[in-house]
Every structure is written in C-alpha cells, then in structure tokens.
Write an enzyme that holds these catalytic residues in place. Structure first.
Site, PDB file in Angstrom:
ATOM      1  CB  VAL A  64      -1.015  -0.038   1.267  1.00 13.72           C
ATOM      2  CG1 VAL A  64      -2.027  -1.273   1.236  1.00 13.72           C
ATOM      3  CG2 VAL A  64      -0.170  -0.184   2.595  1.00 13.72           C
ATOM      4  CG  ASP A  68       2.050  -3.900   8.812  1.00 16.89           C
ATOM      5  OD1 ASP A  68       2.614  -3.014   9.029  1.00 16.89           O
ATOM      6  OD2 ASP A  68       1.760  -4.473   7.719  1.00 16.89           O
ATOM      7  CB  ILE A 101      -3.609  -6.622   2.865  1.00 22.28           C
ATOM      8  CG1 ILE A 101      -4.496  -7.989   2.397  1.00 22.28           C
ATOM      9  CG2 ILE A 101      -3.432  -6.649   4.316  1.00 22.28           C
ATOM     10  CD1 ILE A 101      -3.722  -9.119   2.710  1.00 22.28           C
ATOM     11  CB  ALA A 102      -4.682  -1.127   4.021  1.00 18.67           C
TER      12      ALA A 102
END
Length: 440
Positions: free
Chosen positions: A165, A311, A349-350
């Site tokens: 991202v 994360d 996915i962020a």
C-alpha cells in the site's frame, strides 16, 4: 543486626514483591517470587533483599498462580487508536501530544515498548516527525505509559513492484549515504556526539535497489538496524545483504519475491545450512496476511528469529467503517471490517488492526507451542533483535521492570487452545493498568 521496623513507621522503599506466581523464564514457567523497584525501575534479585529487614517490600501481591511475563515489545506499529505516525501536522507540537496519548493507551494492550513506524513518505514528514519518535526511556512514565525504543522507517527505499500500500510516487533509490541523510534528515541518522542516541532505530529497505546493499554498513555503524523488506531480492541478493549486516526481515512472505523451488528468495537466508548468521524476521499472525501453516513453517525454520508483529494501522481500536488515509502524496480510504483492512474498492491489504496479544493467542492456537515459546516471540526475541538483551524482554535481575500479568482461559470448540487474558501491566516497577480498574 538490622533493626526491624513496622511497615507503618519505616520509610517506603518502592519495592513490590509478587508471590504465588509463575514466571516466564526461557521456555519454562517457574514457580518463584519476583521483586521489583519503582525507584530504580529494575527487577531486583530477591537474595539481595532477603536478609535485610529494611528492605521489606512496600507491597506483597499474591497473584493466585497467575503468570508474570516481561512486557511485550512491538516492532512494527504504524499507528493505533486513530493516530497515524505518518502524519504531518501544521503544528507538530500537537503531533508530540498525540504520541503521548497513544503511549498512554497502548499500555492497556500489554505493549510496554515499541518502535513507532513511519511508512514511505516525502522527506519533509520524516524530518519533522522523527524527533518526536526517538527513544523515550523513563521520561513521564505515569503520563506516557508505553516507551518508544526508536523509530522504524519502513521506506521510502523500497521496490515499487513490491510496494503493497506504499505510494509508488514517493519511493526513491539511494546511491550514497548522503541520499539517506537528505531523506531522513542528517541529525536523525548521525549521532551528535559519541554515545548519543538518534531517533531512528530501524530502517526497512530493498537491498537490490540503487546501492543500498553497499550502504548497510554505514547504517549499522550508527546503531541503525537494517531490515530487508518490500523487495524483489533474489536469494543471492538477500544473502549479500545479510553478509553486509542486515539482521532483520520485515513481515516475512508479505511484499517480497515468493519462495520458489529453484530460487528460495529472501526466505532462503533462514536456512540451517547457511554460513551467514540467520536474521530475525517479523510475522503478522492475523489470519489474513499469512495462512497459519505458513506461519508454522516459518517458525520451524528458525524459531530463535521468530518475532510476532501487528503491522497495525491507526484504525486499530476504532469501530468498523471507511476512514481517510494520507499515503505519501495520495489521500484514499481504508475500509475496516473486524481485523481486516483493505484499500477502498480494492483487495489490497492495508496493514492490520489486530493487537499483539491477539497475535500471541492466534499463534498459540495454530502452532501447538506452549505459552513461554509463544511469549518469547514478543519479548526476548524482539529485544535481542533490537540489541536490548538483558534490558527488555526478560525477568532477570537488573532488567527493566516492565511486566504483564496474565490469567488463562480456554478457547471454545474442538481442539481449543489455552489463551492469555491481560490482567495488569507494570512499567519500570509501577503499575499503570489493571483490567478491572483501567489506568491507576
């Protein structure tokens, strides 16, 4: 012979004794008392106090058989409770205030130390934000709670083909160390005098880009940890980076060249047969970034290097919904649904919105390991990776008295595993959180 004083008349000494408890020591749970000092902020050797009546504890706490572990260490936290460390404000003093608020709240998750992470951004943000993210030590523990161990700069020296991202428009290459100084700010990468600390503790970069591999010794000589990540590095390129001093891999398997039977890629440097030291590696155990079996394979490949990370993005701790996010030069929305974060109108996915304790409990369920082994991945192993052996991540005498107290429960359903429940958090020998009482 020392004079025995009544607890009501003798001066307070800041000592607390925990009894009827199980301590995490190595790979075992040991029935043993633990002494801590709120004055020194350290764990005290019980034998040093045993024969001196003047050292009777101010408080003796019977834990009823519960577990005491070192405070958890988080190595990749992008933000939480609505604040993103990759934020540029008109008034950066407000940035510092927001960081202290995050520290105050983060302690309630069991994380006592962490590396606040800035993603790939333009130089102005690094240069203005990094001074607020350096090692904080014992400053204002009652106000701040969790302690920064120094910033983690995840970018912008990444491979644009593995950006995840991260905004590709802000990704750059470094040909010389001056390029890194120009990005992060010279004062943020160069100690001002011998022994001085700098704000940056770790940098994630792709070794195959520019002259990055040759610059690794420049970073490590300044006490900065080099982590391989967001990379197309081959096995040979990753091996060369390790040979130059890379000691960490950022979120293994995610945003990197996949394992191939004819080129094992970055994962290959974890092999037993290598002549080079095997690096540590981060694993996001949210059930979204990696399959549970993939996590078990990584753990079995190199258990001593296995580090659980979240994360987590700033949406962790917030309700589900769509939230704006400034990403480099772009503004977009991240959609939160449970622990899953995706860029709006995308399957990208962020990051995650999981907590570190949830990662531990997931790993306990998926791996079949015992509690000390699982906790090692958020205590002694990250502490060793950060060069803080004997200071963080241990209950040994002389270590910082950062503690978490757990009770246990059983996960429902067939094959349900033991799960940890956070009861209390202590920082430098002072209790800052009780689940039944919030912050003291």
């Amino acid at each position: 012979m020392p004079i025995a004083l009544s607890p009501k008349t003798r001066p307070r000494n800041g000592l607390t004794k925990f009894t009827n408890c199980r301590l995490v020591r190595g790979d075992s749970l040991v029935d043993e008392d633990l002494w801590v000092s709120s004055i020194s902020g350290k764990i005290i050797h019980s034998q040093a106090t045993f024969y001196d009546d003047l050292n009777l504890p101010d408080a003796t706490i019977d834990l009823g058989g519960r577990i005491i572990a070192p405070g958890m260490v988080e190595c990749q936290l992008n933000g939480i409770f609505g604040f993103n460390f990759s934020t540029l404000l008109d008034d950066m003093t407000q940035y510092g205030k927001s960081v202290r608020e995050i520290n105050h709240l983060l302690i309630q998750t069991g994380v006592t130390s962490y590396t606040p992470t800035i993603t790939s951004q333009k130089p102005e943000l690094y240069q203005k934000a990094l001074p607020y993210l350096g090692p904080s030590g014992r400053a204002r523990i009652a106000e701040d709670g969790a302690e920064s161990l120094g910033a983690h700069c995840e970018g912008p020296f990444l491979n644009p083909t593995k950006n995840g991202v991260h905004d590709v428009d802000v990704l750059i290459e470094a040909k010389t160390f001056a390029d890194m100084e120009a990005c992060y700010g010279a004062s943020n990468v160069n100690p001002q005098n011998p022994g001085a600390t700098i704000p940056i503790k770790m940098i994630t970069a792709a070794p195959e880009r520019g002259e990055m591999t040759k610059l690794i010794p420049e970073l490590t000589s300044r006490g900065i940890i080099y982590s391989i990540g967001h990379s197309e590095a081959t096995y040979e390129e990753a091996s060369e980076a390790v040979g130059q001093g890379a000691t960490m891999i950022t979120h293994l398997f995610n945003a990197m060249r996949p394992l191939h039977h004819r080129n094992p890629g970055i994962f290959g440097v974890l092999g037993h047969a290598e002549s080079l030291p095997r690096p540590y590696f981060g694993i996001i155990a949210d059930g979204i970034h990696l399959h549970p079996t993939t996590i078990k394979i990584a753990f079995n490949a190199h258990p001593d290097g296995f580090i659980l990370v979240t994360d987590a993005m700033h949406l962790a701790g917030l309700p589900d919904g769509a939230y704006p996010w400034t990403n480099g030069e772009q503004t977009c929305n991240i959609v939160k649904k449970g622990s899953k974060l995706l860029l709006e109108n995308s399957e990208t996915i962020a990051g995650s919105s999981i907590t570190l304790l949830e990662c531990v409990n997931n790993f306990l369920q998926w791996s079949g390991t015992d509690i000390p082994q699982a906790l090692r991945a958020v205590t002694s192993t990250p502490a060793a990776m950060l060069g803080l052996q004997g200071i963080k991540g241990t209950l040994a005498p002389g270590a910082d008295a950062d503690l978490v107290i757990f009770s246990e429960t059983q996960r429902d359903g067939p094959g349900g595993s033991t799960q940890l429940v956070l009861d209390e958090v202590w920082k430098f020998g002072t209790r800052l959180y009780r689940a039944d009482k919030q912050l003291d």
